[in-house]
Write a protein that holds these residues in place. Structure first.
Motif, PDB file in Angstrom:
ATOM      1  N   LEU A   1       0.905  -1.299  -0.141  1.00 33.69           N
ATOM      2  CA  LEU A   1       0.238  -0.158  -0.002  1.00 33.69           C
ATOM      3  C   LEU A   1       1.189   1.421  -0.119  1.00 33.69           C
ATOM      4  CD1 LEU A   1      -2.892  -0.890   2.098  1.00 33.69           C
ATOM      5  CD2 LEU A   1      -3.027  -0.815   0.144  1.00 33.69           C
ATOM      6  N   LEU A   2       1.783   0.968  -0.313  1.00 34.86           N
ATOM      7  CA  LEU A   2       3.044   2.035   0.045  1.00 34.86           C
ATOM      8  C   LEU A   2       3.012   2.722  -1.717  1.00 34.86           C
ATOM      9  CD1 LEU A   2       5.396   1.433   2.752  1.00 34.86           C
ATOM     10  CD2 LEU A   2       3.442   2.540   2.579  1.00 34.86           C
ATOM     11  N   GLY A   3       3.336   4.062  -2.056  1.00 34.48           N
ATOM     12  CA  GLY A   3       2.941   3.733  -3.327  1.00 34.48           C
ATOM     13  C   GLY A   3       4.524   4.229  -3.729  1.00 34.48           C
ATOM     14  N   LYS A   4       5.688   4.231  -3.152  1.00 36.75           N
ATOM     15  CA  LYS A   4       7.234   4.586  -3.826  1.00 36.75           C
ATOM     16  C   LYS A   4       6.771   3.676  -4.217  1.00 36.75           C
ATOM     17  CE  LYS A   4       9.327   3.081   0.952  1.00 36.75           C
ATOM     18  NZ  LYS A   4       9.664   3.561   1.940  1.00 36.75           N
ATOM     19  N   PHE A   5       7.110   1.919  -4.190  1.00 34.48           N
ATOM     20  CA  PHE A   5       7.588   1.100  -4.882  1.00 34.48           C
ATOM     21  C   PHE A   5       6.726   0.761  -5.862  1.00 34.48           C
ATOM     22  CE2 PHE A   5       9.939  -0.866  -1.190  1.00 34.48           C
ATOM     23  CZ  PHE A   5       9.127  -0.368  -0.172  1.00 34.48           C
ATOM     24  N   TYR A   6       6.074   1.600  -6.296  1.00 34.47           N
ATOM     25  CA  TYR A   6       5.075   1.962  -7.786  1.00 34.47           C
ATOM     26  C   TYR A   6       5.802   2.434  -8.587  1.00 34.47           C
ATOM     27  CZ  TYR A   6       2.113  -1.307  -5.833  1.00 34.47           C
ATOM     28  OH  TYR A   6       1.202  -2.192  -4.598  1.00 34.47           O
ATOM     29  N   LYS A   7       5.962   1.578  -9.728  1.00 31.36           N
ATOM     30  CA  LYS A   7       7.069   2.536 -10.646  1.00 31.36           C
ATOM     31  C   LYS A   7       6.439   3.412 -11.773  1.00 31.36           C
ATOM     32  CE  LYS A   7      10.987   2.264 -14.195  1.00 31.36           C
ATOM     33  NZ  LYS A   7      11.808   1.288 -14.419  1.00 31.36           N
ATOM     34  N   TYR A   8       5.127   3.207 -12.022  1.00 25.92           N
ATOM     35  CA  TYR A   8       4.424   3.358 -13.110  1.00 25.92           C
ATOM     36  C   TYR A   8       2.769   3.829 -13.075  1.00 25.92           C
ATOM     37  CZ  TYR A   8       7.215   0.923 -15.999  1.00 25.92           C
ATOM     38  OH  TYR A   8       8.919   0.767 -16.490  1.00 25.92           O
ATOM     39  N   TRP A   9       2.687   4.749 -13.296  1.00 23.17           N
ATOM     40  CA  TRP A   9       1.058   5.623 -12.829  1.00 23.17           C
ATOM     41  C   TRP A   9       0.114   5.861 -13.848  1.00 23.17           C
ATOM     42  CZ3 TRP A   9       0.043   6.316  -7.580  1.00 23.17           C
ATOM     43  CH2 TRP A   9       1.045   5.489  -6.754  1.00 23.17           C
ATOM     44  N   GLY A  10      -1.182   5.808 -13.918  1.00 30.86           N
ATOM     45  CA  GLY A  10      -1.904   6.357 -15.091  1.00 30.86           C
ATOM     46  C   GLY A  10      -2.840   7.906 -14.121  1.00 30.86           C
ATOM     47  N   GLN A  11      -2.944   8.578 -14.773  1.00 29.29           N
ATOM     48  CA  GLN A  11      -3.527  10.047 -15.202  1.00 29.29           C
ATOM     49  C   GLN A  11      -4.421  10.299 -13.643  1.00 29.29           C
ATOM     50  OE1 GLN A  11      -5.200   7.703 -17.067  1.00 29.29           O
ATOM     51  NE2 GLN A  11      -6.960   8.156 -17.265  1.00 29.29           N
ATOM     52  N   GLY A  12      -4.714   9.116 -13.494  1.00 25.88           N
ATOM     53  CA  GLY A  12      -6.362   9.226 -12.710  1.00 25.88           C
ATOM     54  C   GLY A  12      -7.548   9.648 -12.835  1.00 25.88           C
ATOM     55  N   THR A  13      -8.719   9.331 -11.789  1.00 24.05           N
ATOM     56  CA  THR A  13      -9.814   9.408 -12.409  1.00 24.05           C
ATOM     57  C   THR A  13      -9.875  10.272 -11.126  1.00 24.05           C
ATOM     58  OG1 THR A  13     -11.992   8.490 -13.316  1.00 24.05           O
ATOM     59  CG2 THR A  13     -10.791   7.012 -11.501  1.00 24.05           C
ATOM     60  N   LYS A  14     -11.567  10.851 -11.084  1.00 21.09           N
ATOM     61  CA  LYS A  14     -11.530  11.793 -10.295  1.00 21.09           C
ATOM     62  C   LYS A  14     -13.189  11.049  -9.534  1.00 21.09           C
ATOM     63  CE  LYS A  14     -13.155  16.783  -8.585  1.00 21.09           C
ATOM     64  NZ  LYS A  14     -12.799  17.851  -9.469  1.00 21.09           N
ATOM     65  N   VAL A  15     -13.148  11.084  -8.448  1.00 22.28           N
ATOM     66  CA  VAL A  15     -14.258  10.181  -7.618  1.00 22.28           C
ATOM     67  C   VAL A  15     -14.868  11.466  -7.131  1.00 22.28           C
ATOM     68  CG1 VAL A  15     -15.093   8.395  -6.503  1.00 22.28           C
ATOM     69  CG2 VAL A  15     -13.530   7.946  -7.622  1.00 22.28           C
ATOM     70  N   THR A  16     -16.483  11.707  -6.477  1.00 24.13           N
ATOM     71  CA  THR A  16     -17.191  12.913  -6.055  1.00 24.13           C
ATOM     72  C   THR A  16     -17.915  12.315  -5.315  1.00 24.13           C
ATOM     73  OG1 THR A  16     -16.289  14.905  -7.262  1.00 24.13           O
ATOM     74  CG2 THR A  16     -17.970  15.031  -5.583  1.00 24.13           C
ATOM     75  N   VAL A  17     -18.053  12.073  -3.849  1.00 30.50           N
ATOM     76  CA  VAL A  17     -19.704  11.838  -2.967  1.00 30.50           C
ATOM     77  C   VAL A  17     -19.299  13.205  -2.478  1.00 30.50           C
ATOM     78  CG1 VAL A  17     -20.153   9.635  -1.687  1.00 30.50           C
ATOM     79  CG2 VAL A  17     -18.365   9.653  -3.217  1.00 30.50           C
ATOM     80  N   THR A  18     -21.197  13.302  -3.026  1.00 30.52           N
ATOM     81  CA  THR A  18     -22.169  13.901  -2.251  1.00 30.52           C
ATOM     82  C   THR A  18     -22.701  13.556  -1.229  1.00 30.52           C
ATOM     83  OG1 THR A  18     -23.175  14.205  -3.863  1.00 30.52           O
ATOM     84  CG2 THR A  18     -21.798  15.077  -3.940  1.00 30.52           C
ATOM     85  N   SER A  19     -23.230  14.275  -0.228  1.00 30.74           N
ATOM     86  CA  SER A  19     -23.874  14.154   1.175  1.00 30.74           C
ATOM     87  C   SER A  19     -25.280  14.255   0.884  1.00 30.74           C
ATOM     88  CB  SER A  19     -23.765  14.980   2.481  1.00 30.74           C
ATOM     89  OG  SER A  19     -23.309  16.072   2.155  1.00 30.74           O
TER      90      SER A  19
END
Length: 125
Positions: free
Chosen positions: A107-125
């Motif tokens: 669960l530590l990001g420093k051990f991962y070499k490749y990353w995607g661009q990200g996708t946004k998740v928004t949860v509204t109350s």
């Protein structure tokens, strides 16, 4: 070279569900472990869930019982099924790839070499 493309983010109400997908390409050895990470505004990135080719998974305590990580090796795709979403789950979610990482470090990001661009998740109350 490894490329990762996430999809599936969006906006949902509290209690809703989303399924994120991450399609990977490139060196299979470099994608032995696949992880989902997230970063909320003003907060540090945190590991959410990981799955490796040996089938083992690791899920962050705060999402256990709500999030499930899985993969379809034939399609080079990993999934993050998110149920019972809460406003605190709001973040940009990133897919990451790495080699065979010790379980206690997955669960530590420093051990991962490749990353995607990200996708946004928004949860509204």
């Amino acid at each position: 070279q490894v490329q990762l493309v996430e999809s599936g983010g969006g906006s949902v109400q509290t209690g809703g569900s989303l399924r994120l997908s991450c399609v990977g390409s490139g060196s299979a050895n470099s994608r032995y472990c696949m992880g989902w990470f997230r970063q909320a505004p003003g907060k540090e990135r945190e590991g959410v869930a990981t799955i490796c080719n040996d089938g083992t998974t690791r899920v962050r305590d705060s999402v256990k019982g709500r999030f499930t990580v899985s993969q379809d090796n034939a399609k080079n795709t990993q999934f993050l099924q998110m149920n019972s979403l809460k406003p605190e789950d709001t973040a940009i979610y990133y897919c990451a790839a790495g080699p065979d990482i010790p379980w206690w470090s997955r669960l530590l990001g420093k051990f991962y070499k490749y990353w995607g661009q990200g996708t946004k998740v928004t949860v509204t109350s």
